[in-house]
Design an enzyme around this catalytic site. Structure first.
Site, PDB file in Angstrom:
ATOM      1  N   CYS A 100     -11.370  -7.249  30.008  1.00 22.79           N
ATOM      2  CA  CYS A 100     -10.397  -6.445  29.439  1.00 22.79           C
ATOM      3  C   CYS A 100      -9.026  -7.095  29.059  1.00 22.79           C
ATOM      4  O   CYS A 100      -8.459  -8.078  29.789  1.00 22.79           O
ATOM      5  CB  CYS A 100     -10.114  -5.416  30.370  1.00 22.79           C
ATOM      6  SG  CYS A 100      -9.176  -4.234  29.661  1.00 22.79           S
ATOM      7  N   CYS A 122      -9.842  10.097  20.977  1.00 23.87           N
ATOM      8  CA  CYS A 122      -9.800   9.721  22.435  1.00 23.87           C
ATOM      9  C   CYS A 122      -8.786   9.031  22.715  1.00 23.87           C
ATOM     10  O   CYS A 122      -8.244   8.155  21.984  1.00 23.87           O
ATOM     11  CB  CYS A 122     -10.923   8.749  22.647  1.00 23.87           C
ATOM     12  SG  CYS A 122     -12.442   9.388  22.060  1.00 23.87           S
ATOM     13  N   CYS A 142     -18.001  11.801  29.720  1.00 20.15           N
ATOM     14  CA  CYS A 142     -18.442  10.646  28.726  1.00 20.15           C
ATOM     15  C   CYS A 142     -18.412   9.433  29.672  1.00 20.15           C
ATOM     16  O   CYS A 142     -17.378   8.953  30.310  1.00 20.15           O
ATOM     17  CB  CYS A 142     -17.023  10.557  27.593  1.00 20.15           C
ATOM     18  SG  CYS A 142     -17.484   8.991  26.826  1.00 20.15           S
ATOM     19  N   ARG A 144     -22.949   6.741  21.707  1.00 24.29           N
ATOM     20  CA  ARG A 144     -21.627   6.371  20.651  1.00 24.29           C
ATOM     21  C   ARG A 144     -21.914   4.846  20.923  1.00 24.29           C
ATOM     22  O   ARG A 144     -21.789   4.047  21.624  1.00 24.29           O
ATOM     23  CB  ARG A 144     -20.390   6.653  21.285  1.00 24.29           C
ATOM     24  CG  ARG A 144     -20.492   8.301  21.441  1.00 24.29           C
ATOM     25  CD  ARG A 144     -18.999   8.591  21.940  1.00 24.29           C
ATOM     26  NE  ARG A 144     -18.889  10.137  22.367  1.00 24.29           N
ATOM     27  CZ  ARG A 144     -18.998  11.104  21.538  1.00 24.29           C
ATOM     28  NH1 ARG A 144     -18.884  10.702  20.416  1.00 24.29           N
ATOM     29  NH2 ARG A 144     -18.915  12.450  22.170  1.00 24.29           N
ATOM     30  N   CYS A 202     -10.590  13.757  24.247  1.00 21.79           N
ATOM     31  CA  CYS A 202     -11.319  13.004  25.234  1.00 21.79           C
ATOM     32  C   CYS A 202     -10.073  12.143  25.733  1.00 21.79           C
ATOM     33  O   CYS A 202      -9.056  11.715  24.853  1.00 21.79           O
ATOM     34  CB  CYS A 202     -12.312  11.869  24.649  1.00 21.79           C
ATOM     35  SG  CYS A 202     -13.154  10.877  26.137  1.00 21.79           S
ATOM     36  N   CYS A 213     -10.758  -5.946  35.613  1.00 24.80           N
ATOM     37  CA  CYS A 213     -11.972  -6.042  34.695  1.00 24.80           C
ATOM     38  C   CYS A 213     -12.212  -7.362  33.981  1.00 24.80           C
ATOM     39  O   CYS A 213     -11.251  -7.547  33.079  1.00 24.80           O
ATOM     40  CB  CYS A 213     -12.081  -4.942  33.959  1.00 24.80           C
ATOM     41  SG  CYS A 213     -11.517  -3.196  34.876  1.00 24.80           S
ATOM     42  N   CYS A 262      -2.084  -3.612  33.206  1.00 25.21           N
ATOM     43  CA  CYS A 262      -2.951  -2.910  34.232  1.00 25.21           C
ATOM     44  C   CYS A 262      -3.479  -3.648  35.487  1.00 25.21           C
ATOM     45  O   CYS A 262      -3.527  -4.986  35.486  1.00 25.21           O
ATOM     46  CB  CYS A 262      -4.309  -2.591  33.596  1.00 25.21           C
ATOM     47  SG  CYS A 262      -5.595  -1.674  34.561  1.00 25.21           S
TER      48      CYS A 262
END
Ligand code: SAM
Ligand code: DTB
Ligand code: SF4
Length: 358
Positions: free
Chosen positions: A100, A137, A228, A300, A168, A97, A93
């Protein structure tokens, strides 16, 4: 109904201030007249940071009593939804972040893969459904989907939905057109987290802004999909950042229907690998505040359960969490085994929660 002896909560000044109807059982105030919220008739309710902070800092028993009362008003407290995650495109990616494993900018990140084929995703989704999951998801490690991916993604949504699963996806930033196409394909929810307070966001990611996240959330909302949106705690933020992040969610024009609360899984090689572990009591306070501020949303209990005791998870369910991810892996990180979660459900007398009908 809950015993009334301690209902007033008036012993704690700050909490009492956020509970104007002191004689009302905690959490029993009608929706639309949420305590601590000035609610002009036609405007959506707005939480102030001060009222939310007062709740967060209240004596633990008062906070939990209040959160559990709110939870019971809207949900069966003994039912927890089982959701399953699949990384449909892993690693590589371009974003940075700090938490991550999938960022190409951190050392030792996971290897990059291509977007999975639809049949392979459907096979995994079927296994998840047969093992009891009701929500599926799908996550992709992208800044956002590319035009060339949209056809496969929309077909994937239809195929997974046809198994009877709630769907999702989390694919990064969406344009209004991307959001509309996913909505038309039948995607129930789009996950896009604000992750932390606006103030702290720049400490965690620099390749996009908190405001960028809100733009995508707006496109999702306008497309008609359910939102979400949650975040991660334990990234070295202050308690006030946790409060501010939840206030920001609760004060969106419409609060998210689904609020994942992740506890940081420290990933070696990432900038947050050495973040000091969050006090578990602070974690429960975060869940409780999420439940009080967003009474009808699914809260969640997401990443980080492997490092939580059963007792801590039990407190989270009591405080209002009503969904977990099941299965040995989340996207890339470990999750408790299905055997362990099965035993946890039995120990706590929990039953699976089906998703609400559309
Ligand atoms: N790329 C997409 C995006 O950023 O929106 C979606 C994938 S991302 C993995 C989804 C969420 O997982 C993040 O927003 C974060 O809240 C959570 N997450 C990622 N890594 C985590 C970690 N190491 N510990 C806890 N939560 C994590
Ligand atoms: C969310 O807030 N948590 C889930 C889901 N949305 C996509 C992801 C958790 C990821 C945990 C780290 C990993 O598995 O790499
Ligand atoms: Fe990329 Fe999402 Fe990971 Fe950020 S959280 S590095 S956007 S996969």
């Amino acid at each position: 109904m809950i015993a009334t002896r301690f209902d007033g909560l008036s012993g704690h000044t700050a909490l009492a201030a956020a509970t104007p109807a002191a004689a009302t059982p905690a959490g029993a105030t009608a929706a639309g007249a949420e305590p601590g919220v000035a609610a002009p008739s036609s405007e959506p309710a707005r939480w102030t940071l001060a009222d939310a902070q007062a709740l967060y800092e209240a004596p633990f028993a008062d906070l939990l009593f209040r959160a559990h009362g709110v939870h019971r008003l809207h949900f069966d407290p003994n039912a927890v939804q089982r959701s399953r995650l699949l990384s449909i495109k892993t690693g590589g990616c371009p974003e940075d972040c700090g938490y991550c494993s999938q960022s190409a900018r951190h050392d030792g990140g996971v290897a990059a893969t291509k977007l999975m084929e639809i049949d392979a995703v459907v096979a995994e989704a079927r296994k998840a459904r047969d093992a009891g999951a009701t929500r599926y998801c799908m996550g992709a490690a992208w800044r956002g989907p590319k035009e060339r991916d949209m056809g496969r993604l929309t077909a994937m949504v239809g195929a997974v939905k046809s198994l009877g699963l709630e769907t999702c996806m989390t694919l990064g930033m969406l344009t209004p057109n991307d959001a509309q196409r996913l909505a038309q394909a039948g995607l129930d929810y789009y996950n896009h987290n604000i992750d932390t307070s606006e103030r702290y966001y720049g400490e965690v990611a620099t390749t996009r802004t908190w405001a960028d996240r809100l733009d995508t959330l707006k496109h999702v909302r306008e497309s008609g999909m359910k939102v979400c949106c949650g975040g991660i705690v334990g990234m070295g933020e202050e308690a006030i950042d946790r409060v501010a992040f939840l206030v920001a969610l609760a004060n969106l024009p419409e609060p998210p229907e689904s609020v994942p609360i992740n506890r940081l899984i420290p990933i070696p090689g990432t900038p947050l690998a050495e973040a000091p572990p969050l006090d578990p009591i602070e974690f429960v306070r975060t869940i409780a505040l999420a439940r009080i501020l967003m009474p009808t949303s699914m809260v969640r209990l997401s990443a980080g359960r492997t490092a939580m005791s059963d007792e801590l998870q039990a407190l989270c369910f009591f405080a209002g969490a009503n969904s977990i991810f099941v299965g040995d892996t989340l996207l890339t990180a470990d999750n408790p085994s299905e055997d362990h979660d099965g035993a946890l459900f039995r120990r706590l007398g929990l039953k699976p929660l089906d998703p609400p009908l559309p």
